[in-house]
Design a protein around this motif. Structure first.
Motif, short mmCIF file in Angstrom:
data_model
loop_
_atom_site.label_atom_id
_atom_site.label_comp_id
_atom_site.label_asym_id
_atom_site.label_seq_id
_atom_site.Cartn_x
_atom_site.Cartn_y
_atom_site.Cartn_z
N ARG A 22 0.88 -1.17 0.00
CA ARG A 22 0.00 0.00 0.00
C ARG A 22 0.91 1.21 0.00
NH1 ARG A 22 -4.12 -0.17 4.76
NH2 ARG A 22 -4.88 -1.95 3.56
N LEU A 23 0.84 1.99 -1.06
CA LEU A 23 1.74 3.12 -1.23
C LEU A 23 1.07 4.42 -0.83
CD1 LEU A 23 3.10 2.23 -4.78
CD2 LEU A 23 4.09 1.62 -2.58
N GLY A 24 1.88 5.34 -0.35
CA GLY A 24 1.43 6.70 -0.18
C GLY A 24 1.53 7.38 -1.54
N ASN A 25 1.68 8.67 -1.56
CA ASN A 25 1.84 9.40 -2.82
C ASN A 25 3.29 9.32 -3.24
OD1 ASN A 25 -0.79 11.09 -3.43
ND2 ASN A 25 -0.57 10.87 -1.23
N VAL A 26 3.53 8.66 -4.36
CA VAL A 26 4.88 8.52 -4.89
C VAL A 26 5.21 9.83 -5.61
CG1 VAL A 26 6.44 7.19 -6.35
CG2 VAL A 26 4.60 6.03 -5.09
N ARG A 56 -1.28 14.43 2.90
CA ARG A 56 -0.94 13.29 2.06
C ARG A 56 0.36 12.67 2.57
NH1 ARG A 56 -5.40 13.75 1.25
NH2 ARG A 56 -6.54 14.06 -0.68
N PHE A 57 0.45 11.34 2.46
CA PHE A 57 1.68 10.63 2.81
C PHE A 57 2.59 10.64 1.60
CE2 PHE A 57 -1.40 8.95 5.80
CZ PHE A 57 -0.69 9.04 6.98
N PRO A 86 6.04 9.90 6.11
CA PRO A 86 5.66 11.19 6.68
C PRO A 86 4.51 11.80 5.89
CG PRO A 86 7.64 11.41 5.36
CD PRO A 86 7.31 9.95 5.39
N ALA A 87 3.66 12.51 6.59
CA ALA A 87 2.56 13.21 5.94
C ALA A 87 2.87 14.69 5.87
CB ALA A 87 1.26 12.99 6.71
N CYS A 88 2.33 15.34 4.87
CA CYS A 88 2.47 16.80 4.80
C CYS A 88 1.17 17.37 4.26
CB CYS A 88 3.66 17.21 3.94
SG CYS A 88 3.43 17.06 2.17
N THR A 89 0.97 18.63 4.53
CA THR A 89 -0.20 19.31 3.97
C THR A 89 0.14 19.77 2.55
OG1 THR A 89 0.49 21.49 4.75
CG2 THR A 89 -0.93 20.17 6.24
N LEU A 90 -0.87 20.02 1.76
CA LEU A 90 -0.63 20.56 0.43
C LEU A 90 0.03 21.94 0.52
CD1 LEU A 90 -3.80 19.46 -1.56
CD2 LEU A 90 -1.53 18.43 -1.54
N LEU A 122 -3.22 5.43 5.96
CA LEU A 122 -2.66 4.24 5.33
C LEU A 122 -3.05 2.97 6.08
CD1 LEU A 122 0.89 5.50 4.31
CD2 LEU A 122 -1.10 5.12 2.84
N LEU A 123 -3.48 3.10 7.33
CA LEU A 123 -3.93 1.96 8.12
C LEU A 123 -5.23 2.33 8.81
CD1 LEU A 123 -0.71 0.86 10.06
CD2 LEU A 123 -1.76 -0.33 8.16
N THR A 124 -6.19 1.42 8.81
CA THR A 124 -7.39 1.64 9.60
C THR A 124 -7.07 1.31 11.06
OG1 THR A 124 -8.21 -0.62 9.41
CG2 THR A 124 -8.87 0.95 7.66
N LYS A 125 -7.94 1.72 11.94
CA LYS A 125 -7.78 1.43 13.36
C LYS A 125 -7.69 -0.09 13.60
CE LYS A 125 -10.35 2.20 17.66
NZ LYS A 125 -11.53 2.84 18.25
N GLU A 126 -8.54 -0.83 12.91
CA GLU A 126 -8.56 -2.29 13.06
C GLU A 126 -7.28 -2.93 12.53
OE1 GLU A 126 -12.47 -0.57 13.36
OE2 GLU A 126 -11.02 -0.42 11.74
#
Length: 166
Positions: A22-26, A56-57, A86-90, A122-126
């Motif tokens: 499962r990829l973030g934003n490449v 976005r990751f 890492p996540a960042c804002t637009l 990228l991951l649900t709580k479950e």
């Protein structure tokens, strides 16, 4: 992913390995907004941003390839691998690009597109409750349910209950 996990139950794991990443934003890939922002900056146009507070990751192409190689080398059939990205804002992304290219640009907010999430996950709580932490990555093993449904009416999963929502 659901098809991959379901199909992984049908194959002989000695001969076939089915797993997913499962990829973030490449960054700078064909699905990334970065090439569009670069074109707009070079042309002197405003940057068209859906919502500057969206997160976005981010991951590089090399990181995406490393994740796939790691999954191939370490997976059991039905696993899903996710990089801790890492996540960042637009807003942060546009500011970084302006700094890299040494130009300033106005921001034109165009609004959220259909189906777009404000905060990506990228991951649900479950999934997080049952994920295996492998330093740089998470492994989400296939959810192979126990078909003793009676226990689901009397017992829950305390690990999922205790995971904090973000």
């Amino acid at each position: 992913e659901k098809v991959i996990v379901a199909k992984s139950r049908e194959v002989d794991p000695q001969h076939t390995l089915i797993c997913a990443t499962r990829l973030g934003n490449v960054m700078a890939s064909s699905g990334s907004v970065i090439p569009r922002f670069v074109e707009q900056l070079k042309a002197g146009n405003p940057l068209t941003v859906t919502d500057p507070t969206m997160t976005r990751f981010m991951m590089s192409l090399d990181e995406a390839v490393e994740l796939m190689v790691f999954a191939f080398q370490n997976a059991q059939s039905g696993d899903i691998f996710v990089q801790k990205s890492p996540a960042c804002t637009l807003q942060t992304l546009t500011e970084a690009l302006m700094r890299v290219f040494g130009v300033r640009s106005s921001i034109q907010i165009i609004g959220t597109r259909r189906g777009e999430k404000h905060y990506e996950s990228l991951l649900t709580k479950e999934e997080f409750a049952r994920a295996q932490d492998l330093n740089q990555y998470f492994r989400i093993s296939a959810d192979n349910p126990d078909y003793n449904y009676a226990k689901y009416f009397t017992t829950g999963d305390q690990d999922v209950t205790q995971v904090q929502d973000d």
